[in-house]
Write a protein that holds these residues in place. Structure first.
Motif, PDB file in Angstrom:
ATOM      1  N   PHE A 135       0.778  -1.000   0.374  1.00  0.00           N
ATOM      2  CA  PHE A 135      -0.158  -0.201  -0.473  1.00  0.00           C
ATOM      3  C   PHE A 135       1.198   1.334  -0.239  1.00  0.00           C
ATOM      4  O   PHE A 135       2.016   1.841   1.148  1.00  0.00           O
ATOM      5  CB  PHE A 135      -0.774   0.139   1.439  1.00  0.00           C
ATOM      6  CG  PHE A 135      -1.445  -1.376   1.585  1.00  0.00           C
ATOM      7  CD1 PHE A 135      -2.776  -1.298  -0.207  1.00  0.00           C
ATOM      8  CD2 PHE A 135      -1.383  -1.839   1.997  1.00  0.00           C
ATOM      9  CE1 PHE A 135      -3.659  -2.491   1.008  1.00  0.00           C
ATOM     10  CE2 PHE A 135      -2.169  -3.511   2.275  1.00  0.00           C
ATOM     11  CZ  PHE A 135      -3.549  -3.240   1.520  1.00  0.00           C
ATOM     12  N   ASP A 136       0.472   2.267  -1.135  1.00  0.00           N
ATOM     13  CA  ASP A 136       1.329   3.415  -0.407  1.00  0.00           C
ATOM     14  C   ASP A 136      -0.222   4.858  -0.651  1.00  0.00           C
ATOM     15  O   ASP A 136      -0.521   4.892  -1.409  1.00  0.00           O
ATOM     16  CB  ASP A 136       1.338   3.455  -2.447  1.00  0.00           C
ATOM     17  CG  ASP A 136       3.078   2.949  -2.817  1.00  0.00           C
ATOM     18  OD1 ASP A 136       3.622   2.948  -1.759  1.00  0.00           O
ATOM     19  OD2 ASP A 136       2.651   2.175  -3.513  1.00  0.00           O
ATOM     20  N   ILE A 137       0.236   5.006  -0.137  1.00  0.00           N
ATOM     21  CA  ILE A 137      -0.896   6.006   0.816  1.00  0.00           C
ATOM     22  C   ILE A 137      -0.022   7.228   1.361  1.00  0.00           C
ATOM     23  O   ILE A 137       0.903   7.861   2.093  1.00  0.00           O
ATOM     24  CB  ILE A 137      -1.110   5.956   2.424  1.00  0.00           C
ATOM     25  CG1 ILE A 137      -1.722   3.820   2.946  1.00  0.00           C
ATOM     26  CG2 ILE A 137      -2.381   6.271   2.793  1.00  0.00           C
ATOM     27  CD1 ILE A 137      -1.908   3.856   3.947  1.00  0.00           C
ATOM     28  N   GLY A 138      -1.086   8.082   0.954  1.00  0.00           N
ATOM     29  CA  GLY A 138      -0.702   9.702   0.414  1.00  0.00           C
ATOM     30  C   GLY A 138      -1.720  10.900   2.013  1.00  0.00           C
ATOM     31  O   GLY A 138      -2.852  10.280   1.727  1.00  0.00           O
ATOM     32  N   TYR A 139      -0.730  11.400   2.180  1.00  0.00           N
ATOM     33  CA  TYR A 139      -1.928  11.775   3.443  1.00  0.00           C
ATOM     34  C   TYR A 139      -1.592  12.756   3.130  1.00  0.00           C
ATOM     35  O   TYR A 139      -0.721  13.822   2.428  1.00  0.00           O
ATOM     36  CB  TYR A 139      -1.212  11.454   4.821  1.00  0.00           C
ATOM     37  CG  TYR A 139      -0.013  12.006   5.219  1.00  0.00           C
ATOM     38  CD1 TYR A 139       1.499  10.604   4.938  1.00  0.00           C
ATOM     39  CD2 TYR A 139       0.618  13.091   5.576  1.00  0.00           C
ATOM     40  CE1 TYR A 139       2.432  11.200   5.062  1.00  0.00           C
ATOM     41  CE2 TYR A 139       2.379  13.169   5.560  1.00  0.00           C
ATOM     42  CZ  TYR A 139       3.044  12.173   5.001  1.00  0.00           C
ATOM     43  OH  TYR A 139       4.247  12.101   5.438  1.00  0.00           O
ATOM     44  N   VAL A 180      -5.602  11.114   2.298  1.00  0.00           N
ATOM     45  CA  VAL A 180      -6.237  11.415   0.728  1.00  0.00           C
ATOM     46  C   VAL A 180      -5.413  10.652  -0.513  1.00  0.00           C
ATOM     47  O   VAL A 180      -6.525  10.902  -2.062  1.00  0.00           O
ATOM     48  CB  VAL A 180      -5.374  12.800   0.321  1.00  0.00           C
ATOM     49  CG1 VAL A 180      -5.763  14.419   0.671  1.00  0.00           C
ATOM     50  CG2 VAL A 180      -3.791  12.724   0.226  1.00  0.00           C
ATOM     51  N   ASP A 181      -4.751   9.104  -0.483  1.00  0.00           N
ATOM     52  CA  ASP A 181      -4.565   8.780  -1.510  1.00  0.00           C
ATOM     53  C   ASP A 181      -3.863   7.725  -1.470  1.00  0.00           C
ATOM     54  O   ASP A 181      -3.271   7.234  -0.435  1.00  0.00           O
ATOM     55  CB  ASP A 181      -3.858   9.686  -2.402  1.00  0.00           C
ATOM     56  CG  ASP A 181      -3.443   9.192  -3.646  1.00  0.00           C
ATOM     57  OD1 ASP A 181      -4.143   8.319  -4.207  1.00  0.00           O
ATOM     58  OD2 ASP A 181      -2.683   9.295  -4.273  1.00  0.00           O
ATOM     59  N   VAL A 182      -4.468   6.432  -2.366  1.00  0.00           N
ATOM     60  CA  VAL A 182      -4.261   5.163  -1.677  1.00  0.00           C
ATOM     61  C   VAL A 182      -4.480   4.184  -2.651  1.00  0.00           C
ATOM     62  O   VAL A 182      -4.802   4.120  -3.415  1.00  0.00           O
ATOM     63  CB  VAL A 182      -5.266   4.060  -0.804  1.00  0.00           C
ATOM     64  CG1 VAL A 182      -4.758   3.061  -0.413  1.00  0.00           C
ATOM     65  CG2 VAL A 182      -5.548   5.077   0.544  1.00  0.00           C
ATOM     66  N   ASN A 183      -2.756   3.957  -3.317  1.00  0.00           N
ATOM     67  CA  ASN A 183      -2.595   3.163  -4.561  1.00  0.00           C
ATOM     68  C   ASN A 183      -1.410   2.022  -4.089  1.00  0.00           C
ATOM     69  O   ASN A 183      -1.405   1.836  -2.863  1.00  0.00           O
ATOM     70  CB  ASN A 183      -1.341   3.849  -5.138  1.00  0.00           C
ATOM     71  CG  ASN A 183      -1.268   4.764  -6.018  1.00  0.00           C
ATOM     72  OD1 ASN A 183      -2.329   5.349  -6.528  1.00  0.00           O
ATOM     73  ND2 ASN A 183      -0.553   5.438  -6.045  1.00  0.00           N
ATOM     74  N   SER A 184      -2.172   0.866  -4.402  1.00  0.00           N
ATOM     75  CA  SER A 184      -1.951  -0.508  -3.980  1.00  0.00           C
ATOM     76  C   SER A 184      -1.081  -1.520  -4.421  1.00  0.00           C
ATOM     77  O   SER A 184      -2.582  -1.276  -6.198  1.00  0.00           O
ATOM     78  CB  SER A 184      -3.381  -1.340  -3.180  1.00  0.00           C
ATOM     79  OG  SER A 184      -3.704  -2.038  -4.566  1.00  0.00           O
ATOM     80  N   TRP A 191       4.080   5.501   3.567  1.00  0.00           N
ATOM     81  CA  TRP A 191       3.272   6.435   3.407  1.00  0.00           C
ATOM     82  C   TRP A 191       4.277   7.667   2.668  1.00  0.00           C
ATOM     83  O   TRP A 191       5.403   7.864   3.340  1.00  0.00           O
ATOM     84  CB  TRP A 191       2.948   7.124   5.255  1.00  0.00           C
ATOM     85  CG  TRP A 191       2.583   5.977   6.035  1.00  0.00           C
ATOM     86  CD1 TRP A 191       2.800   4.579   6.729  1.00  0.00           C
ATOM     87  CD2 TRP A 191       0.765   6.219   6.334  1.00  0.00           C
ATOM     88  NE1 TRP A 191       1.940   4.829   7.287  1.00  0.00           N
ATOM     89  CE2 TRP A 191       0.493   5.175   7.015  1.00  0.00           C
ATOM     90  CE3 TRP A 191       0.313   7.548   5.684  1.00  0.00           C
ATOM     91  CZ2 TRP A 191      -0.680   5.201   7.079  1.00  0.00           C
ATOM     92  CZ3 TRP A 191      -1.237   6.977   5.816  1.00  0.00           C
ATOM     93  CH2 TRP A 191      -1.644   5.812   5.953  1.00  0.00           C
ATOM     94  N   LYS A 192       3.497   8.808   1.700  1.00  0.00           N
ATOM     95  CA  LYS A 192       4.094   9.603   1.086  1.00  0.00           C
ATOM     96  C   LYS A 192       3.046  11.419   1.586  1.00  0.00           C
ATOM     97  O   LYS A 192       2.083  10.719   1.601  1.00  0.00           O
ATOM     98  CB  LYS A 192       3.741   9.278  -0.078  1.00  0.00           C
ATOM     99  CG  LYS A 192       5.302   9.774  -0.933  1.00  0.00           C
ATOM    100  CD  LYS A 192       5.196   8.881  -2.203  1.00  0.00           C
ATOM    101  CE  LYS A 192       4.638   9.468  -3.328  1.00  0.00           C
ATOM    102  NZ  LYS A 192       4.437   8.759  -4.564  1.00  0.00           N
ATOM    103  N   LYS A 193       3.425  12.387   1.369  1.00  0.00           N
ATOM    104  CA  LYS A 193       3.340  13.761   1.520  1.00  0.00           C
ATOM    105  C   LYS A 193       2.509  13.824   0.352  1.00  0.00           C
ATOM    106  O   LYS A 193       3.248  12.757  -0.988  1.00  0.00           O
ATOM    107  CB  LYS A 193       3.649  14.344   1.843  1.00  0.00           C
ATOM    108  CG  LYS A 193       3.595  15.674   2.644  1.00  0.00           C
ATOM    109  CD  LYS A 193       4.274  16.519   3.531  1.00  0.00           C
ATOM    110  CE  LYS A 193       3.882  17.412   3.742  1.00  0.00           C
ATOM    111  NZ  LYS A 193       2.424  17.573   4.701  1.00  0.00           N
TER     112      LYS A 193
HETATM  113  C1  LIG Z   1      -0.386   6.810  -6.864  1.00  0.00           C
HETATM  114  O1  LIG Z   1      -0.522   6.476  -8.604  1.00  0.00           O
HETATM  115  C2  LIG Z   1      -0.241   8.340  -9.293  1.00  0.00           C
HETATM  116  C3  LIG Z   1      -0.354   7.569 -10.515  1.00  0.00           C
HETATM  117  O2  LIG Z   1       0.785   6.340 -10.756  1.00  0.00           O
HETATM  118  C4  LIG Z   1       0.340   8.778  -8.295  1.00  0.00           C
HETATM  119  O3  LIG Z   1       0.713  10.135  -8.665  1.00  0.00           O
HETATM  120  C5  LIG Z   1       0.557   8.986  -7.225  1.00  0.00           C
HETATM  121  O4  LIG Z   1       1.637   9.541  -5.987  1.00  0.00           O
HETATM  122  C6  LIG Z   1       0.702   7.699  -6.101  1.00  0.00           C
HETATM  123  N1  LIG Z   1       0.305   8.158  -5.040  1.00  0.00           N
HETATM  124  C7  LIG Z   1       1.031   7.711  -3.173  1.00  0.00           C
HETATM  125  C8  LIG Z   1       0.289   7.979  -2.006  1.00  0.00           C
HETATM  126  O5  LIG Z   1       1.885   7.109  -4.028  1.00  0.00           O
END
Ligand SMILES: *[C@@H]1O[C@H](CO)[C@@H](O)[C@H](O)[C@H]1NC(C)=O
Length: 590
Positions: free
Chosen positions: A161-165, A171-175, A198-200
């Motif tokens: 999980f890549d979760i953006g906060y 605010v954003d979740v990629n998995s 976790w990523k800003k």
């Molecule tokens: C999720 O994926 C999108 C498109 O690839 C990217 O722009 C975004 O930064 C990613 N978000 C996270 C939290 O990794």
């Protein structure tokens, strides 16, 4: 306890109004997290990729759960239960802003049965849905490879999980779920792992659903084209209707007033025909007045509900909370029950009906019974399949409670008001004691033909939008272009009214006074065409298969079409009623 909570939550739908003003719930789901606070990964449902409504609980497959048992918050509303959304805690330990390196969740030893279950799921392209802070995430169970007629099945075991906060909000979740695959062999030792980064992120909380919205699909040129097309149709129709009617009516009036100067002999020989001849019958109550007024009452209610839900959806972005669309609809339906009672009860009283309690009960429960009947039917199949669509007993009790303790009393109030305030007959012409025989006429003037033809143009004005609506529902795209929908709704209503008025004019001109049912059904036949279209959609636009999904699709489409039919029929009748009263009120009756 769960039952009581569900009932009380369903009766407290008032909260929804609060929600509709775009404030978030002030409870556990306020979406604000402190550092290190628990973030729950909910496992939702799993099912075949092509059958989006055939869903099962995630743990129906022999996956294993993480160690963590305790959940800080739990959330399941009535509408989620009704939609078969089942949330199970994943057992994964995720904390706000705390990265987790690749960690083992659990290990299983694959038994024969487990392997069979996984192979079946992979063969049928099972995928599953998860939620983090209301944001949906999807994953695939596995894949198969075909090398030299020998199928090998692979299970994906790692979830990343890549979760953006953004500040304190997610605010954003990629998995990614397909990075590590393990071949399925009997007695294999399978380890499931997960990882969180976790990523800003700069995405605003309000915009976090934007990436799911698929503007390419919904703002396709064809959408604009359809609106343009329907708009042109409306202008053309309204112009045509008003032109024909003005000219014809003026000619008719002229003829009738001239007739009065001609002596009786000539009149006997002359062309005495047309809609004026039926003035003594045109306001004769419709046949089956109980059913008719119940349909009209329900139609008023549905129209108000649909209109208000669309408007709430435009204002409140309802798609961002799971199930809030359905909750709003249920709430609005209960709240608008007096409209149903008033319209149906008043109409029934004007038609001289006496068994008003029967009429009221039919009016109040017609739609709920249709909906519950469909749900019940699907429930049987769902239970057989052990699908998550099976509606829990508690939810059924809650829905019954809403019907009996909210909808019924409100309809009663509406009916009493309707009978007393709007129940006096006020037709502009007297009704003759003896019904006039209906003359022979050309086949295309028969009510049945008029009814069948009446739906074609309104259907033509909406079928492109129908494609988008069907797709958003049956393929789980998030429908968000409610502005379009509102426009289409308004266009549909205008076209329906115009077409129904023309149909009724022809019918009355053929000296057939059975216009009430004809106008209702001519407008409602639009829904018949929608149902036929749904067959085309099923066979050519989707890849659904299996008894469950097929039964689900066709029964809910039938329900949708019936409701649409009641709505269109009512609107058609309302317009026609106004028209008929207008033309007969200006006719001088000897
Ligand atoms: C999720 O994926 C999108 C498109 O690839 C990217 O722009 C975004 O930064 C990613 N978000 C996270 C939290 O990794």
């Amino acid at each position: 306890m769960k039952l009581i909570r569900k009932i009380s939550s369903s009766l407290l739908f008032g909260i929804l109004l609060y929600q509709c003003t775009q404030l978030t719930f002030a409870d556990e789901h306020n979406h604000i997290y402190e550092d290190n606070e628990q973030v729950v990964l909910w496992m939702s449902t799993i099912g075949p990729y092509h059958n989006r409504q055939e869903t099962y609980a995630y743990d129906s497959l022999p996956f294993c759960k993480g160690q963590k048992e305790a959940i800080d918050h739990y959330h399941e509303t009535l509408s989620e239960a009704l939609q078969g959304i089942e949330l199970k805690f994943s057992g994964l330990d995720i904390e706000f802003k705390v990265p987790v390196p690749k960690t083992t969740v659990c290990t299983i030893d694959l038994t024969e049965n487990d392997m069979k279950a996984f192979v079946y799921a992979i063969k049928n392209q099972y995928w599953y849905q998860m939620y983090i802070d209301n944001l949906p995430i999807w994953g695939v169970v596995g894949e198969f490879e075909d090398n030299n007629d020998h199928l090998s099945y692979y299970l994906f075991t790692h979830k990343k999980f890549d979760i953006g906060y953004n500040d304190k909000q997610i605010v954003d979740v990629n998995s990614t779920t397909d990075s590590v695959k393990v071949k399925l062999t009997p007695n294999a030792h399978i380890t499931f792992t997960y990882e969180v980064n976790w990523k800003k992120s700069n995405v605003k909380f309000e915009d976090r659903f934007d990436k799911y919205l698929e503007p390419k699909f919904f703002q396709h040129r064809i959408h604009w084209f359809s609106i343009f097309n329907s708009f042109m149709m409306v202008i053309f129709l309204v112009g045509l209707v008003s032109m024909i009617l003005m000219r014809t009516l003026r000619k008719d009036y002229a003829r009738y007033s001239k007739d009065e100067e001609i002596d009786d002999i000539e009149r006997d020989l002359g062309d005495e025909y047309g809609w004026k001849q039926v003035h003594g019958d045109v306001f004769r109550p419709a046949s089956h007045p109980i059913l008719f007024s119940a349909l009209i009452g329900a139609g008023y209610q549905v129209t108000v509900v649909v209109l208000s839900v669309i408007i709430f959806a435009i204002l409140g972005e309802l798609y961002t909370e799971r199930g809030s669309m359905l909750s709003t609809a249920i709430f609005m339906y209960a709240a608008t029950s007096p409209v149903n009672g008033y319209a149906g009860g008043g109409l029934y009283a004007r038609m001289g009906g006496r068994v008003w309690i029967k009429q009221m009960l039919l009016s109040a429960f017609m739609l709920p019974i249709m909906v519950c009947g469909t749900a019940f039917f699907i429930n049987f199949i769902a239970m057989y399949y052990h699908a998550s669509r099976a509606i829990p007993f508690g939810s059924m009790v809650a829905v019954t409670c809403i019907c009996v303790f909210v909808i019924l009393p409100l309809t009663l109030v509406g009916t009493i008001l309707g009978r007393n305030l709007g129940g006096t007959p006020d037709a502009p012409c007297r009704v003759n004691a003896v019904p006039r025989p209906i003359p022979e006429k050309k086949w295309f003037m028969e009510p049945l033909i008029i009814i069948l033809l009446g739906g074609i143009l309104p259907f033509g004005s909406i079928f492109i939008e129908m494609y988008f609506i069907f797709t958003s529902f049956w393929a789980y795209k998030i429908y968000y272009v409610y502005g379009f929908m509102l426009l289409v709704f308004v266009i549909l209503m205008i076209v329906t009214v115009c077409v129904t008025i023309v149909c009724t004019y022809f019918l009355l001109n053929a000296e057939d006074y059975r216009w009430q049912w004809t106008s209702f059904l001519a407008a409602a036949s639009t829904a018949g065409y929608v149902y036929i279209y749904s067959f085309y959609y099923f066979f050519f636009k989707t890849k659904m298969y299996g008894l469950f999904q097929t039964a689900f699709y066709f029964s809910y489409m039938a329900l949708f079409s019936l409701t649409l039919g009641i709505m269109c029929g009512t609107v058609g009748y309302i317009g026609t009623n106004a028209f008929v009263r207008k033309i007969y009120s200006t006719v001088k009756i000897d």
